[in-house]
Motif scaffolding. Structure first.
Motif, mmCIF file in Angstrom:
data_model
loop_
_atom_site.group_PDB
_atom_site.id
_atom_site.type_symbol
_atom_site.label_atom_id
_atom_site.label_comp_id
_atom_site.label_asym_id
_atom_site.label_seq_id
_atom_site.Cartn_x
_atom_site.Cartn_y
_atom_site.Cartn_z
ATOM 1 N N GLU A 14 0.844 -1.204 0.000
ATOM 2 C CA GLU A 14 0.000 0.000 0.000
ATOM 3 C C GLU A 14 0.879 1.253 0.000
ATOM 4 O O GLU A 14 0.599 2.233 -0.705
ATOM 5 N N ALA A 15 1.951 1.206 0.794
ATOM 6 C CA ALA A 15 2.867 2.350 0.850
ATOM 7 C C ALA A 15 3.517 2.598 -0.507
ATOM 8 O O ALA A 15 3.688 3.752 -0.921
ATOM 9 N N ALA A 16 3.850 1.531 -1.210
ATOM 10 C CA ALA A 16 4.469 1.690 -2.533
ATOM 11 C C ALA A 16 3.511 2.385 -3.491
ATOM 12 O O ALA A 16 3.926 3.238 -4.299
ATOM 13 N N GLU A 17 2.227 2.041 -3.398
ATOM 14 C CA GLU A 17 1.241 2.686 -4.267
ATOM 15 C C GLU A 17 1.119 4.173 -3.934
ATOM 16 O O GLU A 17 1.031 5.022 -4.832
ATOM 17 N N VAL A 18 1.117 4.484 -2.651
ATOM 18 C CA VAL A 18 0.994 5.886 -2.237
ATOM 19 C C VAL A 18 2.226 6.690 -2.664
ATOM 20 O O VAL A 18 2.106 7.826 -3.132
ATOM 21 N N VAL A 19 3.389 6.102 -2.514
ATOM 22 C CA VAL A 19 4.612 6.788 -2.943
ATOM 23 C C VAL A 19 4.560 7.066 -4.448
ATOM 24 O O VAL A 19 4.913 8.162 -4.898
ATOM 25 N N ALA A 20 4.104 6.086 -5.210
ATOM 26 C CA ALA A 20 4.010 6.286 -6.663
ATOM 27 C C ALA A 20 3.015 7.391 -6.993
ATOM 28 O O ALA A 20 3.275 8.233 -7.873
ATOM 29 N N GLU A 21 1.894 7.417 -6.283
ATOM 30 C CA GLU A 21 0.876 8.444 -6.533
ATOM 31 C C GLU A 21 1.400 9.847 -6.213
ATOM 32 O O GLU A 21 1.009 10.825 -6.851
ATOM 33 N N VAL A 152 -4.251 3.236 16.215
ATOM 34 C CA VAL A 152 -2.939 3.770 16.594
ATOM 35 C C VAL A 152 -2.235 4.341 15.357
ATOM 36 O O VAL A 152 -1.663 5.437 15.395
ATOM 37 N N LEU A 153 -2.298 3.605 14.249
ATOM 38 C CA LEU A 153 -1.644 4.080 13.025
ATOM 39 C C LEU A 153 -2.339 5.331 12.471
ATOM 40 O O LEU A 153 -1.669 6.245 11.963
ATOM 41 N N ALA A 154 -3.664 5.370 12.554
ATOM 42 C CA ALA A 154 -4.389 6.553 12.078
ATOM 43 C C ALA A 154 -4.004 7.776 12.900
ATOM 44 O O ALA A 154 -3.796 8.878 12.351
ATOM 45 N N ALA A 155 -3.892 7.603 14.201
ATOM 46 C CA ALA A 155 -3.478 8.718 15.057
ATOM 47 C C ALA A 155 -2.053 9.155 14.720
ATOM 48 O O ALA A 155 -1.750 10.356 14.650
ATOM 49 N N ALA A 156 -1.183 8.179 14.506
ATOM 50 C CA ALA A 156 0.204 8.506 14.157
ATOM 51 C C ALA A 156 0.267 9.285 12.846
ATOM 52 O O ALA A 156 1.038 10.244 12.715
ATOM 53 N N ALA A 157 -0.541 8.872 11.877
ATOM 54 C CA ALA A 157 -0.541 9.562 10.584
ATOM 55 C C ALA A 157 -1.017 11.006 10.729
ATOM 56 O O ALA A 157 -0.449 11.926 10.124
ATOM 57 N N GLU A 158 -2.044 11.204 11.551
ATOM 58 C CA GLU A 158 -2.536 12.570 11.765
ATOM 59 C C GLU A 158 -1.489 13.413 12.487
ATOM 60 O O GLU A 158 -1.302 14.599 12.181
ATOM 61 N N GLY A 159 -0.801 12.801 13.435
ATOM 62 C CA GLY A 159 0.275 13.524 14.113
ATOM 63 C C GLY A 159 1.390 13.887 13.151
ATOM 64 O O GLY A 159 1.941 14.994 13.198
ATOM 65 N N ALA A 160 1.718 12.959 12.258
ATOM 66 C CA ALA A 160 2.765 13.227 11.269
ATOM 67 C C ALA A 160 2.348 14.346 10.323
ATOM 68 O O ALA A 160 3.195 15.157 9.895
ATOM 69 N N ASP A 161 1.067 14.385 9.984
ATOM 70 C CA ASP A 161 0.568 15.482 9.137
ATOM 71 C C ASP A 161 0.844 16.837 9.789
ATOM 72 O O ASP A 161 1.317 17.775 9.141
ATOM 73 N N ALA A 201 -0.561 5.410 4.610
ATOM 74 C CA ALA A 201 -0.684 4.157 3.856
ATOM 75 C C ALA A 201 -0.776 2.968 4.802
ATOM 76 O O ALA A 201 -1.600 2.064 4.602
ATOM 77 N N PHE A 202 0.054 2.953 5.828
ATOM 78 C CA PHE A 202 0.014 1.862 6.799
ATOM 79 C C PHE A 202 -1.352 1.838 7.513
ATOM 80 O O PHE A 202 -1.921 0.765 7.753
ATOM 81 N N ALA A 203 -1.846 3.027 7.865
ATOM 82 C CA ALA A 203 -3.144 3.104 8.548
ATOM 83 C C ALA A 203 -4.263 2.607 7.639
ATOM 84 O O ALA A 203 -5.170 1.894 8.090
ATOM 85 N N GLU A 204 -4.210 2.981 6.378
ATOM 86 C CA GLU A 204 -5.241 2.538 5.431
ATOM 87 C C GLU A 204 -5.208 1.011 5.282
ATOM 88 O O GLU A 204 -6.253 0.359 5.234
ATOM 89 N N ALA A 205 -4.012 0.461 5.217
ATOM 90 C CA ALA A 205 -3.876 -0.992 5.071
ATOM 91 C C ALA A 205 -4.393 -1.722 6.311
ATOM 92 O O ALA A 205 -4.843 -2.870 6.215
#
Length: 207
Positions: A14-21, A152-161, A201-205
């Motif tokens: 999933e991360a590879a797809e997001v990086v490509a996008e 946990v991953l969704a929260a981490a992603a929002e924090g990273a944003d 991407a990790f959170a979405e997966a």
């Protein structure tokens, strides 16, 4: 997704797809304050990683992350390869022989990744680097420790944003961007942005 080795491999795909996008976006961010190769380098590294995972998925989450680390280190040029490689390698070491990830283990892996990036890049918060995304990501993950891996991953992603956005107002103190000094203010650090993208991407997966 499960939190098994196959689940971690799915998250990396999933991360590879997001990086490509977002390859062009990362190139443009890096063009302004760096050498314009961040998007290309990451895309090449994650494409190579997916190719390896198509032939074999290692038996544990740690082994999958170790494979990701070695692939990124060998395929991604500039600073990004060693930094992301170190992050995945330190996270891998923290997971040990665990067959499944749970929220406490995931948070420990995030902490290990942050510490690894800081040790490798000698950056601290406020330097306008990917560390500025990882610090609030870890803090947010710790705040969501009572939830599921996906939460946990969704929260981490929002924090990273939020952390990536904060780099817009910072004067870079590391890397090529530091040569620009005040002239770099107003531009988001590409490493902080890619960190946020990967965590999303990790959170979405994991949903």
């Amino acid at each position: 997704m499960s939190c098994s080795a196959e689940g971690v491999a799915a998250a990396l795909r999933e991360a590879a797809e997001v990086v490509a996008e977002h390859r062009s976006e990362l190139v443009e961010l890096d063009r302004v304050i760096g050498d314009a190769d961040h998007g290309e380098n990451l895309s090449r590294g994650f494409t190579a990683m997916v190719a390896v995972l198509e032939t074999e998925v290692p038996p544990t989450p740690a082994a999958v992350l170790k494979l990701a680390a070695t692939t990124l280190i060998s395929k991604v040029g500039g600073a990004a390869g060693p930094l992301y490689g170190t992050a995945f390698l330190r996270a891998s070491a923290k997971l040990g022989d665990a067959a499944e990830l749970d929220p406490p283990l995931l948070i420990e892996a995030l902490r290990a990744a942050l510490e690894g990036v800081q040790a490798r890049g000698k950056a601290v918060g406020g330097d306008a680097t990917m560390v500025d995304a990882l610090i609030p990501a870890l803090s947010a993950a710790e705040g969501a420790a009572g939830g599921s891996v996906a939460e946990v991953l969704a929260a981490a992603a929002e924090g990273a944003d939020r952390g990536a956005e904060s780099t817009v107002d910072l004067v870079p103190r590391k890397g090529r961007a530091s040569y620009l000094g005040e002239r770099a203010v107003g531009h988001m650090d590409p490493g902080a942005r890619s960190t946020a993208l990967l965590l999303h991407a990790f959170a979405e997966a994991a949903r």
